[in-house]
Design a protein around this motif. Structure first.
Motif, PDB file in Angstrom:
ATOM      1  N   ASP A  19       0.812  -1.218   0.000  1.00 20.85           N
ATOM      2  CA  ASP A  19       0.000   0.000   0.000  1.00 20.85           C
ATOM      3  C   ASP A  19       0.844   1.266   0.000  1.00 20.85           C
ATOM      4  OD1 ASP A  19      -2.522  -1.181   0.003  1.00 20.85           O
ATOM      5  OD2 ASP A  19      -2.524  -1.431   2.182  1.00 20.85           O
ATOM      6  N   PHE A  20       2.054   1.191   0.526  1.00 16.81           N
ATOM      7  CA  PHE A  20       2.819   2.412   0.770  1.00 16.81           C
ATOM      8  C   PHE A  20       4.193   2.424   0.095  1.00 16.81           C
ATOM      9  CE2 PHE A  20      -0.048   1.808   4.422  1.00 16.81           C
ATOM     10  CZ  PHE A  20      -0.825   2.942   4.257  1.00 16.81           C
ATOM     11  N   ASN A  21       4.410   1.518  -0.854  1.00 14.15           N
ATOM     12  CA  ASN A  21       5.614   1.552  -1.683  1.00 14.15           C
ATOM     13  C   ASN A  21       5.167   1.601  -3.130  1.00 14.15           C
ATOM     14  OD1 ASN A  21       8.291   0.951   0.018  1.00 14.15           O
ATOM     15  ND2 ASN A  21       6.577  -0.177   0.928  1.00 14.15           N
ATOM     16  N   GLU A  22       5.829   2.428  -3.912  1.00 13.61           N
ATOM     17  CA  GLU A  22       5.367   2.691  -5.277  1.00 13.61           C
ATOM     18  C   GLU A  22       6.539   2.638  -6.250  1.00 13.61           C
ATOM     19  OE1 GLU A  22       2.921   6.249  -7.618  1.00 13.61           O
ATOM     20  OE2 GLU A  22       3.431   6.447  -5.498  1.00 13.61           O
ATOM     21  N   LYS A  79       4.514   9.513   4.453  1.00 13.19           N
ATOM     22  CA  LYS A  79       4.980  10.317   5.584  1.00 13.19           C
ATOM     23  C   LYS A  79       4.151  10.031   6.841  1.00 13.19           C
ATOM     24  CE  LYS A  79       7.018  13.887   2.717  1.00 13.19           C
ATOM     25  NZ  LYS A  79       7.216  15.321   2.466  1.00 13.19           N
ATOM     26  N   VAL A  80       2.876   9.766   6.654  1.00 12.93           N
ATOM     27  CA  VAL A  80       2.026   9.364   7.784  1.00 12.93           C
ATOM     28  C   VAL A  80       2.546   8.056   8.383  1.00 12.93           C
ATOM     29  CG1 VAL A  80      -0.273   8.478   8.379  1.00 12.93           C
ATOM     30  CG2 VAL A  80      -0.049  10.578   7.044  1.00 12.93           C
ATOM     31  N   VAL A  81       2.929   7.120   7.520  1.00 15.06           N
ATOM     32  CA  VAL A  81       3.421   5.823   7.986  1.00 15.06           C
ATOM     33  C   VAL A  81       4.690   5.986   8.813  1.00 15.06           C
ATOM     34  CG1 VAL A  81       4.374   3.601   7.259  1.00 15.06           C
ATOM     35  CG2 VAL A  81       2.366   4.518   6.108  1.00 15.06           C
ATOM     36  N   ALA A 139      -4.647   7.104   4.845  1.00 12.30           N
ATOM     37  CA  ALA A 139      -3.459   6.310   5.182  1.00 12.30           C
ATOM     38  C   ALA A 139      -3.475   5.922   6.659  1.00 12.30           C
ATOM     39  CB  ALA A 139      -2.190   7.101   4.861  1.00 12.30           C
ATOM     40  N   GLY A 140      -3.884   6.866   7.506  1.00 12.73           N
ATOM     41  CA  GLY A 140      -3.948   6.590   8.930  1.00 12.73           C
ATOM     42  C   GLY A 140      -4.903   5.460   9.261  1.00 12.73           C
ATOM     43  N   LYS A 141      -6.028   5.408   8.558  1.00 11.04           N
ATOM     44  CA  LYS A 141      -7.003   4.332   8.772  1.00 11.04           C
ATOM     45  C   LYS A 141      -6.433   2.982   8.335  1.00 11.04           C
ATOM     46  CE  LYS A 141     -11.194   7.176   8.448  1.00 11.04           C
ATOM     47  NZ  LYS A 141     -12.389   7.526   7.619  1.00 11.04           N
ATOM     48  N   LYS A 142      -5.690   2.981   7.227  1.00 12.10           N
ATOM     49  CA  LYS A 142      -5.118   1.723   6.719  1.00 12.10           C
ATOM     50  C   LYS A 142      -4.146   1.097   7.716  1.00 12.10           C
ATOM     51  CE  LYS A 142      -5.458   2.401   1.708  1.00 12.10           C
ATOM     52  NZ  LYS A 142      -4.689   2.598   0.448  1.00 12.10           N
ATOM     53  N   ILE A 143      -3.382   1.936   8.416  1.00 12.60           N
ATOM     54  CA  ILE A 143      -2.408   1.401   9.373  1.00 12.60           C
ATOM     55  C   ILE A 143      -2.946   1.403  10.801  1.00 12.60           C
ATOM     56  CG2 ILE A 143      -0.434   2.034   7.933  1.00 12.60           C
ATOM     57  CD1 ILE A 143       0.037   4.447   9.769  1.00 12.60           C
TER      58      ILE A 143
END
Length: 350
Positions: free
Chosen positions: A81-84, A281-283, A321-325
């Motif tokens: 989800d957080f690498n592109e 950045k949230v992660v 993003a915050g909800k995903k983690i």
């Protein structure tokens, strides 16, 4: 006569496996991986009159990590989800590696300059902004100055004339003719130089040098503010630099003991601007123990929404993003640096 040894696939298997391992995990492919980067305590970056921040809590900038891709990391990015996975063109545009680094350095310097200005303005500290010239961001392939002036140089004059803004320089050039020869004065790696060439016709049909430009300014004050971000580039730490500098200028302990991360550009009006990679950045902020995260609540025009109906504000992206983690970190929307200060004013002491 001895029998010749028979070679089998089995005898080569270890070498094949080593080669496959190297191909998948070691050999770089012409792509990059963008993912969560680092969370940096600004107490290590900012000083005012030689003094560092010793108040409780901390302000943190956050980064997007960029590394060259391998086949293995590209596959991982596809399912993350957080690498592109991004191409060099997507990351750098038409810039070379050196030009890209120069542009990122300019954006960081400009971000620091704007942050110091805003912090001094809010703290009531006297300062002056000095125009140093026009910073070169891009050079047109058709420009007669291609190879003479480089991205990262600062144009200080044309034909012996100096200017107080990029607008003045552009106005002067507009008064000349396509094909007319001009001599450009510029600074390259700290050295004053000159280059002569002909003006080209721009897409606007006006004459031009053929460079993308922006004002290169410097702030001066009796109060000395130093920001050293090391190798970190880009403009996205503007808001957090502003808050850290303001804390040092006022000694108000505005954090009240909390660990506060965030992101967002800052301009001369104190507006917090949109940035890329806010989900990443949230992660990193959450992983590194931030309690609060300031996210730009940027305005999106109707024209942009028509072109991209699914676009979200940075704040909306951050919340998603915050909800995903499943983070416990509170994500706070800010449109201006004053919004952040108002939030901190009402924050309870930790």
């Amino acid at each position: 006569m001895k029998d010749k040894k028979r070679f089998s696939l089995k005898s080569f298997l270890p070498y094949i496996l080593i080669a496959l391992f190297a191909l998948v995990f070691v050999v770089r492919i012409p792509y990059y991986i963008e993912g969560p980067g680092s969370t940096e305590n600004l107490k290590d970056f900012v000083t005012v009159d030689g003094k560092t921040d010793d108040s409780s809590g901390g302000f943190y900038l956050t980064t997007v990590g960029v590394r060259k891709a391998t086949i293995a990391t590209a596959i991982f990015a596809h399912f993350s989800d957080f690498n592109e996975l991004v191409s060099k063109e997507e990351l750098m545009g038409s810039s070379t590696n050196k030009e890209y680094e120069q542009i990122q350095k300019y954006y960081m310097d400009s971000s620091q300059n704007a942050a110091i200005e805003q912090a001094m303005k809010l703290a009531g500290v006297d300062y002056e902004m000095t125009f140093k010239g026009v910073y070169v961001l891009t050079i047109d392939e058709k420009s007669d100055f291609k190879g003479k002036i480089a991205v990262g140089d600062t144009v200080t004059g044309v034909d012996g004339k100096t200017f107080k803004s990029s607008e003045e320089l552009v106005a002067y050039i507009k008064g000349l003719k396509v094909g007319q020869e001009v001599t450009v004065s510029f600074e390259h790696d700290g050295e004053e130089k000159e280059a002569t060439g002909d003006l080209i016709e721009l897409s606007t049909k006006n004459p031009g040098i053929g460079i993308g430009l922006t004002d290169h300014t410097e702030i001066t004050s009796d109060t000395s503010v130093e920001i050293d971000a090391g190798s970190i580039g880009g403009p996205s730490a503007g808001l957090m630099f502003t808050l850290e500098t303001y804390e040092l200028l006022t000694n108000k302990n505005i954090r009240k003991g909390h660990e506060i991360a965030g992101t967002g550009t800052i301009n001369s009006e104190g507006v917090v601007g949109r940035i890329g990679g806010i989900d990443k950045k949230v992660v990193t902020a959450s992983q590194n123990g931030a309690e609060i995260f300031f996210a730009p609540d940027d305005e999106i025009s109707e024209e942009i929404r028509e072109e991209n109906p699914d676009i979200k504000t940075n704040y909306e992206e951050a919340v998603e993003a915050g909800k995903k983690i499943n983070t416990e970190m509170k994500i706070v929307p800010v449109k201006t640096v004053q919004d952040a200060l108002d939030y901190l004013e009402n924050l309870e002491e930790k």
